[in-house]
Design a protein around this motif. Structure first.
Motif, mmCIF file in Angstrom:
data_model
loop_
_atom_site.group_PDB
_atom_site.id
_atom_site.type_symbol
_atom_site.label_atom_id
_atom_site.label_comp_id
_atom_site.label_asym_id
_atom_site.label_seq_id
_atom_site.Cartn_x
_atom_site.Cartn_y
_atom_site.Cartn_z
ATOM 1 N N ILE A 1 -14.192 93.756 -0.516
ATOM 2 C CA ILE A 1 -14.122 93.029 -1.072
ATOM 3 C C ILE A 1 -15.298 93.142 -1.451
ATOM 4 O O ILE A 1 -14.791 92.132 -3.439
ATOM 5 C CB ILE A 1 -14.638 91.876 -0.051
ATOM 6 N N THR A 2 -16.396 93.963 -2.200
ATOM 7 C CA THR A 2 -17.095 94.451 -2.899
ATOM 8 C C THR A 2 -16.696 94.611 -4.200
ATOM 9 O O THR A 2 -16.949 94.834 -5.188
ATOM 10 C CB THR A 2 -18.644 94.822 -2.612
ATOM 11 N N ASP A 3 -16.266 95.597 -3.902
ATOM 12 C CA ASP A 3 -15.290 96.330 -4.636
ATOM 13 C C ASP A 3 -14.275 95.731 -5.753
ATOM 14 O O ASP A 3 -14.285 96.255 -7.116
ATOM 15 C CB ASP A 3 -14.396 97.561 -3.695
ATOM 16 N N LEU A 4 -13.295 94.973 -5.256
ATOM 17 C CA LEU A 4 -12.282 93.892 -5.705
ATOM 18 C C LEU A 4 -12.393 93.227 -6.343
ATOM 19 O O LEU A 4 -12.611 92.915 -7.441
ATOM 20 C CB LEU A 4 -11.467 94.337 -4.932
ATOM 21 N N GLY A 5 -13.687 92.096 -5.633
ATOM 22 C CA GLY A 5 -13.681 91.124 -6.173
ATOM 23 C C GLY A 5 -14.817 91.244 -7.447
ATOM 24 O O GLY A 5 -14.824 90.681 -8.208
ATOM 25 N N GLY A 6 -16.197 92.857 -7.125
ATOM 26 C CA GLY A 6 -16.375 92.848 -8.447
ATOM 27 C C GLY A 6 -15.858 93.220 -9.553
ATOM 28 O O GLY A 6 -16.189 93.102 -11.203
ATOM 29 N N THR B 1 -17.712 99.274 -9.160
ATOM 30 C CA THR B 1 -16.140 98.006 -8.894
ATOM 31 C C THR B 1 -15.061 98.955 -9.020
ATOM 32 O O THR B 1 -14.449 99.691 -9.602
ATOM 33 C CB THR B 1 -16.115 97.279 -9.422
ATOM 34 N N GLY B 2 -13.961 98.426 -8.070
ATOM 35 C CA GLY B 2 -12.688 99.343 -8.717
ATOM 36 C C GLY B 2 -11.401 99.160 -7.493
ATOM 37 O O GLY B 2 -11.755 98.818 -6.011
ATOM 38 N N VAL B 3 -10.419 99.344 -7.515
ATOM 39 C CA VAL B 3 -9.631 99.526 -6.544
ATOM 40 C C VAL B 3 -8.788 100.495 -7.071
ATOM 41 O O VAL B 3 -8.982 101.360 -7.678
ATOM 42 C CB VAL B 3 -8.340 98.620 -7.088
ATOM 43 N N ASP B 4 -8.029 101.348 -5.354
ATOM 44 C CA ASP B 4 -7.272 102.066 -5.462
ATOM 45 C C ASP B 4 -5.645 102.004 -6.196
ATOM 46 O O ASP B 4 -5.167 100.804 -6.575
ATOM 47 C CB ASP B 4 -6.138 102.205 -3.839
ATOM 48 N N MET B 5 -5.396 102.944 -6.290
ATOM 49 C CA MET B 5 -4.115 103.298 -6.865
ATOM 50 C C MET B 5 -3.033 104.088 -5.867
ATOM 51 O O MET B 5 -2.874 104.964 -5.908
ATOM 52 C CB MET B 5 -3.639 104.206 -8.453
ATOM 53 N N GLY C 1 -11.294 101.025 -12.147
ATOM 54 C CA GLY C 1 -12.708 100.206 -12.209
ATOM 55 C C GLY C 1 -13.350 100.555 -12.451
ATOM 56 O O GLY C 1 -12.949 102.125 -14.228
ATOM 57 N N VAL C 2 -14.486 99.959 -13.012
ATOM 58 C CA VAL C 2 -15.585 99.713 -14.024
ATOM 59 C C VAL C 2 -16.631 100.361 -13.045
ATOM 60 O O VAL C 2 -16.876 99.858 -12.178
ATOM 61 C CB VAL C 2 -15.754 98.838 -15.209
ATOM 62 N N ILE C 3 -17.294 100.800 -13.806
ATOM 63 C CA ILE C 3 -19.204 99.981 -12.952
ATOM 64 C C ILE C 3 -19.897 99.406 -14.043
ATOM 65 O O ILE C 3 -20.243 99.464 -15.438
ATOM 66 C CB ILE C 3 -19.958 101.655 -13.802
ATOM 67 N N ASN C 4 -19.873 98.428 -13.420
ATOM 68 C CA ASN C 4 -20.745 96.674 -13.747
ATOM 69 C C ASN C 4 -21.333 96.298 -13.012
ATOM 70 O O ASN C 4 -21.066 95.977 -11.508
ATOM 71 C CB ASN C 4 -19.478 96.102 -13.996
ATOM 72 N N ASN C 5 -22.841 95.731 -12.739
ATOM 73 C CA ASN C 5 -23.474 95.444 -11.992
ATOM 74 C C ASN C 5 -23.922 93.745 -11.453
ATOM 75 O O ASN C 5 -23.458 92.724 -12.563
ATOM 76 C CB ASN C 5 -25.057 95.813 -11.386
ATOM 77 N N PRO C 6 -23.543 93.607 -10.520
ATOM 78 C CA PRO C 6 -24.206 92.436 -10.084
ATOM 79 C C PRO C 6 -24.767 91.865 -10.527
ATOM 80 O O PRO C 6 -26.220 92.201 -10.977
ATOM 81 C CB PRO C 6 -23.526 92.079 -8.413
ATOM 82 N N VAL C 7 -25.005 90.194 -10.446
ATOM 83 C CA VAL C 7 -26.567 89.937 -11.233
ATOM 84 C C VAL C 7 -27.428 90.108 -10.151
ATOM 85 O O VAL C 7 -28.541 90.351 -10.184
ATOM 86 C CB VAL C 7 -25.974 88.051 -11.136
ATOM 87 N N ALA C 8 -26.747 90.264 -8.385
ATOM 88 C CA ALA C 8 -27.855 90.469 -7.508
ATOM 89 C C ALA C 8 -27.135 90.527 -5.881
ATOM 90 O O ALA C 8 -25.180 90.306 -6.399
ATOM 91 C CB ALA C 8 -28.264 89.038 -7.253
ATOM 92 N N VAL C 9 -27.723 91.253 -4.913
ATOM 93 C CA VAL C 9 -26.544 91.752 -4.407
ATOM 94 C C VAL C 9 -28.036 91.373 -3.562
ATOM 95 O O VAL C 9 -28.750 91.421 -3.189
ATOM 96 C CB VAL C 9 -26.853 92.764 -3.764
ATOM 97 N N LEU C 10 -27.044 90.209 -2.136
ATOM 98 C CA LEU C 10 -27.587 89.373 -1.147
ATOM 99 C C LEU C 10 -27.692 89.814 0.108
ATOM 100 O O LEU C 10 -26.498 89.843 0.365
ATOM 101 C CB LEU C 10 -27.432 87.907 -0.892
ATOM 102 N N ILE C 11 -28.817 90.730 0.771
ATOM 103 C CA ILE C 11 -28.353 91.689 2.240
ATOM 104 C C ILE C 11 -28.743 90.492 3.244
ATOM 105 O O ILE C 11 -30.228 90.657 3.625
ATOM 106 C CB ILE C 11 -29.065 92.176 2.211
ATOM 107 N N ASP C 12 -27.944 89.418 4.022
ATOM 108 C CA ASP C 12 -28.458 88.789 5.408
ATOM 109 C C ASP C 12 -27.488 89.398 6.370
ATOM 110 O O ASP C 12 -26.920 89.983 6.851
ATOM 111 C CB ASP C 12 -27.536 87.802 4.906
ATOM 112 N N THR C 13 -28.547 90.453 7.099
ATOM 113 C CA THR C 13 -28.200 91.408 8.102
ATOM 114 C C THR C 13 -27.719 90.236 9.338
ATOM 115 O O THR C 13 -27.106 90.511 10.647
ATOM 116 C CB THR C 13 -29.563 91.623 8.745
#
Length: 353
Positions: A100-105, A136-140, A148-160
């Motif tokens: 999800i984070t790879d594809l959604g990004g 970010t990216g997807v498989d072929m 894919g591309v290298i592009n950072n999210p606004v933030a990463v929120l880690i809730d364990t």
């Protein structure tokens, strides 16, 4: 597209106040939460209870699994975003594991030439690896992360808290990447992770933060993977080929990412030893530790030949030659090493012993 500014990472109780203030401050037109059916069932309600906002929220639910991480799924999500009125001021929130984070990004980075996205990883693997660093990216087909591309999210929120929703094999899958961080960058961290016999205690929270710090330190030094960031690919040259082979071979059960990478780390540690870089004692220790966490996988000669053929498609290959990350000792790695097929076959032979 490339945004190499390192994303801030927030943990647990700091996540949702930051999210509330940011959504309010940025005046987003809409928020789109991308989930798969697993995170929709187990994680979405937990997250939505914490999302206090007047911004309209839409949920986009995808099929789970690496086999759906492809451009066809992206097209469906792009179309859904368009149908639901997404614009340049919309926000994508990726709530899920590495797929999800790879594809959604990637979807967010390319929709209308790029809209903001936030990663909220729900698996241990995504918390310590996939959601961080801007890849970010997807498989072929079965070939991993070819588009894919290298592009950072606004933030990463880690809730364990989301780790409580995971089966043990998913925890183990993320554990492989934590062990990798120790092997390539910090010997003391390797031993502290090895000592984590109970993967659900408070010590895990500390280890996750340390893993994030290691990855972010490396990425900050080399955001676009021209040099030191390549050490994070240890175990991935053969590991990705193994993962791809099992993904496309209907006679084999699909391996989780961490399971395939654990095999790759054993094989590439053996190759390191064969090349005179790593001591036999350290190799044996690495193999023993990884096989105490992950079940051994059996390979036929046909499997090994097919996996070796897939190496040419590895995205780290240059001029038709796959490039390996190898260990010189526990906690130190070297990059851009070429490896003879004979050494690969010997590594597989030793793995099976």
């Amino acid at each position: 597209m490339e945004n190499s500014t390192l994303s801030p990472v927030f943990f647990n109780d700091d996540c949702y106040p930051w999210l509330y203030e940011t959504v309010k401050k940025e005046h987003y037109s809409k928020a789109f939460v991308i989930v798969d059916s697993n995170t929709a069932e187990y994680c979405l309600s937990i997250f939505l209870q914490q999302l206090h906002t007047d911004v309209p929220v839409e949920v986009i639910e995808l099929e789970p699994g690496e086999e759906h991480k492809n451009i066809e799924t992206c097209i469906q999500v792009w179309q859904t975003l368009a149908d639901l009125g997404a614009d340049r001021k919309s926000l994508v929130i990726n709530l899920g594991g590495g797929v999800i984070t790879d594809l959604g990004g990637f979807v967010a980075s390319t929709f209308k030439r790029g809209i903001d996205f936030i990663n909220i990883p729900t698996t241990l693997l995504a918390m310590v690896d996939a959601s961080l660093g801007g890849k970010t990216g997807v498989d072929m087909g079965a070939l991993k992360n070819q588009i894919g591309v290298i592009n950072n999210p606004v933030a990463v929120l880690i809730d364990t808290i989301f780790l409580k929703t995971l089966p043990p094999e998913q925890i183990r899958s993320g554990f492989a990447e934590m062990l990798k961080h120790g092997l390539v960058y910090n010997k003391e961290y390797w031993y502290s992770v090895v000592a984590l016999t109970n993967l659900t205690n408070d010590d895990l929270d500390i280890a996750i933060k340390q893993s994030v710090e290691i990855k972010n330190t490396v990425v900050k030094e080399d955001p676009t993977e021209k040099g030191i960031r390549k050490i994070l690919n240890f175990g991935h040259t053969l590991g990705h080929a193994i993962e791809s082979y099992f993904l496309e071979n209907k006679n084999r059960n699909i391996l989780l990412h961490g399971e395939a990478i654990a095999i790759g780390m054993i094989l590439e540690s053996h190759i390191s030893m064969q090349q005179g870089l790593l001591s036999e004692e350290e190799y044996r220790e690495i193999k023993t530790v990884l096989l105490s966490v992950f079940d051994k996988t059996l390979f036929t000669d046909k499997d090994i030949d097919a996996i070796t053929e897939l190496l040419i498609h590895d995205k780290k290959s240059e001029f038709g030659m796959p490039k390996f990350v190898l260990l010189t000792e526990t906690g130190k790695a070297v990059i851009n090493k070429t490896v003879d097929k004979v050494l690969i076959n010997k590594a597989f032979s030793d793995y099976e012993k």
